[in-house]
Design a protein around this motif. Structure first.
Motif, PDB file in Angstrom:
ATOM      1  N   SER A 226     -12.486   9.637  -1.377  1.00 18.59           N
ATOM      2  CA  SER A 226     -11.188   9.081  -1.735  1.00 18.59           C
ATOM      3  C   SER A 226     -10.448   9.907  -2.774  1.00 18.59           C
ATOM      4  O   SER A 226     -11.023  10.314  -3.771  1.00 18.59           O
ATOM      5  N   ARG A 227      -9.160  10.119  -2.491  1.00 21.98           N
ATOM      6  CA  ARG A 227      -8.249  10.585  -3.534  1.00 21.98           C
ATOM      7  C   ARG A 227      -6.898   9.989  -3.229  1.00 21.98           C
ATOM      8  O   ARG A 227      -6.745   9.298  -2.220  1.00 21.98           O
ATOM      9  N   ILE A 228      -5.892  10.279  -4.089  1.00 16.98           N
ATOM     10  CA  ILE A 228      -4.572   9.713  -3.841  1.00 16.98           C
ATOM     11  C   ILE A 228      -3.896  10.554  -2.771  1.00 16.98           C
ATOM     12  O   ILE A 228      -3.663  11.746  -2.968  1.00 16.98           O
ATOM     13  N   ALA A 229      -3.559   9.953  -1.635  1.00 14.00           N
ATOM     14  CA  ALA A 229      -2.925  10.695  -0.554  1.00 14.00           C
ATOM     15  C   ALA A 229      -1.409  10.682  -0.706  1.00 14.00           C
ATOM     16  O   ALA A 229      -0.734  11.627  -0.305  1.00 14.00           O
ATOM     17  N   ALA A 230      -0.867   9.616  -1.265  1.00 15.62           N
ATOM     18  CA  ALA A 230       0.586   9.532  -1.396  1.00 15.62           C
ATOM     19  C   ALA A 230       0.948   8.481  -2.432  1.00 15.62           C
ATOM     20  O   ALA A 230       0.116   7.659  -2.812  1.00 15.62           O
ATOM     21  N   GLU A 231       2.202   8.548  -2.890  1.00 15.04           N
ATOM     22  CA  GLU A 231       2.682   7.584  -3.868  1.00 15.04           C
ATOM     23  C   GLU A 231       4.077   7.152  -3.462  1.00 15.04           C
ATOM     24  O   GLU A 231       4.901   7.993  -3.064  1.00 15.04           O
ATOM     25  N   HIS A 232       4.344   5.860  -3.500  1.00 14.26           N
ATOM     26  CA  HIS A 232       5.662   5.374  -3.091  1.00 14.26           C
ATOM     27  C   HIS A 232       6.182   4.372  -4.107  1.00 14.26           C
ATOM     28  O   HIS A 232       5.491   3.402  -4.415  1.00 14.26           O
ATOM     29  N   ALA A 233       7.397   4.620  -4.597  1.00 15.60           N
ATOM     30  CA  ALA A 233       8.036   3.597  -5.414  1.00 15.60           C
ATOM     31  C   ALA A 233       8.576   2.546  -4.454  1.00 15.60           C
ATOM     32  O   ALA A 233       8.981   2.878  -3.342  1.00 15.60           O
ATOM     33  N   ILE A 234       8.528   1.289  -4.865  1.00 13.83           N
ATOM     34  CA  ILE A 234       8.997   0.244  -3.956  1.00 13.83           C
ATOM     35  C   ILE A 234      10.368  -0.213  -4.410  1.00 13.83           C
ATOM     36  O   ILE A 234      10.515  -0.800  -5.492  1.00 13.83           O
ATOM     37  N   PRO A 235      11.369   0.071  -3.576  1.00 15.08           N
ATOM     38  CA  PRO A 235      12.762  -0.095  -4.024  1.00 15.08           C
ATOM     39  C   PRO A 235      13.292  -1.516  -3.852  1.00 15.08           C
ATOM     40  O   PRO A 235      14.498  -1.682  -3.778  1.00 15.08           O
ATOM     41  N   ILE A 236      12.414  -2.493  -3.764  1.00 17.24           N
ATOM     42  CA  ILE A 236      12.907  -3.857  -3.549  1.00 17.24           C
ATOM     43  C   ILE A 236      13.041  -4.559  -4.899  1.00 17.24           C
ATOM     44  O   ILE A 236      12.070  -4.641  -5.651  1.00 17.24           O
ATOM     45  N   PRO A 237      14.258  -5.037  -5.223  1.00 11.11           N
ATOM     46  CA  PRO A 237      14.460  -5.643  -6.547  1.00 11.11           C
ATOM     47  C   PRO A 237      13.716  -6.968  -6.687  1.00 11.11           C
ATOM     48  O   PRO A 237      13.414  -7.633  -5.700  1.00 11.11           O
TER      49      PRO A 237
END
Lengths: 263, 268, 269
Positions: A226-237
């Motif tokens: 395991s490692r970090i494959a991706a990162e996503h900010a979640i744009p839902i207020p």
């Protein structure tokens, strides 16, 4: 926002039973950080070492490589006997199983943490009652765990950790074992409670919808090692309505992006 | 109580374990010798004297003869008490009312201190082997009955239903589903019952007999021969160990289809 | 299995008439047993089977004279003292061993081997040692009870849910607190099972000790009666009643201590 928790090149492999050849890495070179007051979700396929990662952070297990910084200070140890589970109550841990004590009633289970920490007083009792009210368990204080439904047990386990107010709370798929409707309700309850206190939460799940519905930011774990494959900010207020999360703008794109990253 | 660590430890750990066992054994022998030295051989026979006498009486055939009587009583009692105790719950499985009627009587028999009735058995069956066998039967029967009953009750109903759907008769269900499923419980019962049965035979011999290990103990005590007492007790202990080993081997063979699991604790 | 309800529940669910069938069946069986007893007494003679009515009269007379009471007290005194001493030791030792897996492994074969010793057989030797007082009986009772309680407690400790312990550590509970709250409460059912198995054997051991040498107690009475008269059965009955009463007391303590459990289920054997 300052980084409250820093995971730096973390690695884990389990000791082998038979020969002397080292086993393969379950987690390798895994790094991320969590800001104070952030709700971080981590998505990964099953078998990605999600529970192992949380066990290491909660110090119920050792890391084989790398280090963990809490408030900028290293809290890592390689010696199983030097582990400090919960790091002096600075990290709370809501596990997949509710782990309620079968001989304690709902109220007594919630008070258990305060009791062992010697913090049982009128004020803390009042807070426990408030939390019990807040998640709709009022009237069930005297019930034993086996008399509660699955959802009620989850709520009890959740507020048992919230009531002693640890700065960081880890959650390991706490809602995985309940039906879909109850899960949505529990997610809504969790967000409502979180809005009141804005604690730092690291929430692990294999359910992409759940990761989007709850988190400020979602990390995607790769398969082993395991490692970090991706990162996503979640744009839902916020505040978000979990029941209609599918319909909210931004959900569909985020879902597609994360799904593409989860293999 | 058995394996606590991982199933296949490294060689170094195995060696350390053997060493630890040897150390505990040495400590026990040392304490025993100390007691002999402190109180004298009149009160506590020395380990060495017990070992010599043990070998001597084995060689002369005397110890084997007495152990043989005790063993025969225990074995006969275990068979006579154990077989009905296994068959009855299998039969009662389809008769819940009958089971309920019998329940208080069985509980009474289970809870009754059978060994305290040894004199009663001697009145009824005389001072020969029969009274000892009867006592062993009364001890073994109730323990095995309840162990089997628990095993039958814990049975997976789905397996029985599946067999019935295939068209299995009641007899076939009992033979192929219920009995194999209850085997771990049955053996758990026997593992408790057999050592207790051997002890029961020895006690009956203590009270009234002219042969058997219990007689040897009583005889040794009357002649102030502590070596004789210890040798007889040691032999009885070895019988228990041998019986336990035999039952474990039988169970392992009967359950060879099962994935290897930790051995159950030897009993309660 | 000391409780009837487990079976009664299966039966009673279908119809209340079945419940009466069960009670009726028990009554019939009781009468049959008494009749068989009476028949045995008539055919074989009172030396083998004291007739039930005569037995009841004798029991009543003994109860009135107070002799039975003093014999019961003499027997119970030894049984209970040995039971308490060994019960405490049998619980404490597994808790100490819990801290060191290595020590546990080291003593395991020694414990398994000595467990196989027929403890009663040591009684004649102990009588040589301690004379005819309570001491030899006390030692035998304590040895018998110790192994039963030790083994069941040990099994209980091994069955404690590791996840509960881990949870308590994260929350910040001390090791002592974990021992007291989680391990102790989890093994209570095992502990009670051990006590219930051990108590009849403690009484047995005392009585057997009294057969061999004693000046008072139920065992001496039975042994004395064996040679001269037909009252053996009398005290046999008293002993059963005694054990059943104390078992019932243990059961109600257990029910109270384990009231948090979903169903009153017995796990023994």
């Amino acid at each position: 926002m300052t980084a409250l928790l820093d995971i730096n090149k973390l690695g884990k492999r389990f000791p082998t039973r038979h020969g002397r050849e080292p086993s393969s890495w379950v987690i390798k070179d895994l790094s991320f950080s969590v800001a104070d007051g952030e709700f971080l979700t981590i998505v990964g396929p099953s078998g990605a070492g999600k529970s192992t990662l949380l066990n290491i952070i909660a110090q119920t297990d050792t890391a084989s490589a790398g280090e963990i910084l809490l408030n900028g200070t290293s809290v890592t140890t390689r010696d199983p006997r030097a582990l400090k589970p919960g790091i002096d109550r600075r990290i709370g841990y809501v596990t997949q199983d509710d782990n309620l004590l079968p001989w304690r009633s709902t109220l007594d289970n919630v008070l258990f943490a305060l009791d062992v920490q010697g913090k049982l007083n009128d004020e803390s009792r009042g807070r426990a009652r408030q939390l019990i009210q807040a998640v709709g368990l009022a009237g069930f204080e005297k019930y034993y765990p086996h008399e509660l439904s699955g959802g009620m047990r989850k709520r009890t386990a959740l507020i048992r950790t919230l009531v002693y107010d640890p700065p960081i709370i880890l959650m390991d798929e706490p809602f995985a074992a309940v039906d879909a409707q109850t899960r949505t309700q529990l997610q809504a309850d969790l967000l409502r409670l979180w809005d009141l206190g804005r604690k730092t939460i690291v929430f692990v799940t294999h359910d992409i919808t759940e990761a989007i519905a709850l988190g400020d930011r979602a990390l995607v774990l790769s398969k082993q090692p395991s490692r970090i494959a991706a990162e996503h900010a979640i744009p839902i207020p916020r505040p978000r309505n979990v029941k209609d999360i599918f319909a909210l703008p931004g959900f569909a794109e985020t879902y597609e992006k994360i799904r593409a990253d989860v293999q | 109580m058995s394996k606590i660590t991982a199933p296949s430890p490294s060689r170094a750990i195995r060696w350390r374990r053997h060493l630890d066992h040897a150390l505990v054994f040495a400590i026990i022998v040392a304490l025993w010798s100390l007691a002999t030295w402190r109180f004298g051989t009149y009160w506590v026979s020395s380990p060495w004297a017990v070992a010599i006498r043990f070998v001597e009486t084995i060689a002369s055939g005397e110890l084997i003869r007495h152990a043989g009587y005790t063993l025969a009583e225990a074995a006969a009692g275990t068979l006579i008490g154990g077989v009905p105790a296994v068959l009855l719950p299998l039969f009662l499985r389809r008769h819940p009312v009958m089971t309920a009627i019998l329940d208080p009587f069985m509980i009474g028999g289970y809870g009754a201190p059978k060994l305290a009735f040894a004199p009663l058995f001697i009145v009824w069956f005389g001072i020969g082997m029969e009274s000892k066998i009867a006592l062993v039967v009364s001890v073994v029967f109730f323990i095995v009955y309840f162990a089997t009953l628990n095993g039958v009750r814990a049975l997976d109903a789905k397996l029985v239903q599946a067999a019935q759907i295939f068209g299995a008769s009641e007899h076939q269900v009992a033979r192929h589903i219920v009995l194999p499923g209850a085997i771990p419980s049955i053996f758990a019962g026997f593992r408790i019952a057999v050592p207790y049965g051997i002890a029961a035979a020895v006690i009956a011999e203590l009270i009234s007999a002219n042969r058997g290990l219990g007689y040897l103990v009583q005889n040794g005590a009357m002649n102030f021969d502590t070596t004789g007492v210890f040798v007889a007790v040691l032999m009885a202990t070895l019988l228990v160990q041998a019986a336990t080993w035999l039952m474990n081997a039988m169970e392992a063979w009967l359950l060879r289809w099962r994935p290897p699991v930790e051995m159950m604790e030897a009993g309660t | 299995m000391t409780d009837v309800p487990a079976t009664m529940a299966d039966v009673g669910k279908s119809a209340t008439s079945r419940k009466w069938l069960v009670y009726g069946g028990r009554a019939v069986l009781t009468v049959l047993l008494l009749l068989g007893w009476e028949y045995g007494a008539r055919t074989l003679g009172p030396l083998f089977f004291a007739p039930p009515l005569e037995t009841a009269q004798r029991l009543w007379a003994l109860a009135l004279s107070g002799q039975m009471f003093s014999d019961i007290v003499a027997t119970l005194r030894v049984a209970v003292a040995g039971f308490v001493i060994a019960g405490i030791a049998g619980v404490i030792l597994p808790f100490l061993l819990r801290r060191s897996p290595r020590a546990t492994e080291a003593v395991e074969p020694a414990i398994m081997f000595t467990m196989g010793i027929p403890k009663y057989a040591l009684a004649p030797w102990l009588i040589l040692w301690f004379g005819i007082g309570d001491m030899p009986k006390l030692v035998v009772v304590a040895l018998v009870v110790f192994y039963i309680v030790f083994i069941t407690t040990f099994a209980g400790i091994r069955c404690v849910d590791r996840r509960l312990i881990s949870m308590a550590r994260v929350i910040g509970a001390s090791e002592r607190r974990i021992s007291r709250e989680i391990i102790w409460t989890s093994l209570l059912p095992f502990f009670f099972t051990g006590l219930k198995i051990a108590f009849p054997r403690a009484v047995s051991a005392t009585i057997v000790g009294e057969f061999l040498v004693s000046t008072q107690g139920i065992g001496r009475y039975i042994e004395g009666a064996r040679q001269v008269s037909n009252t053996t059965g009398v005290f046999a009955g008293v002993v059963i009643a005694l054990v059943l009463v104390i078992n019932a007391i243990l059961n109600s303590i257990e029910r109270w201590a384990l009231r948090w459990r979903p169903v009153e289920r017995d796990m023994e054997l």
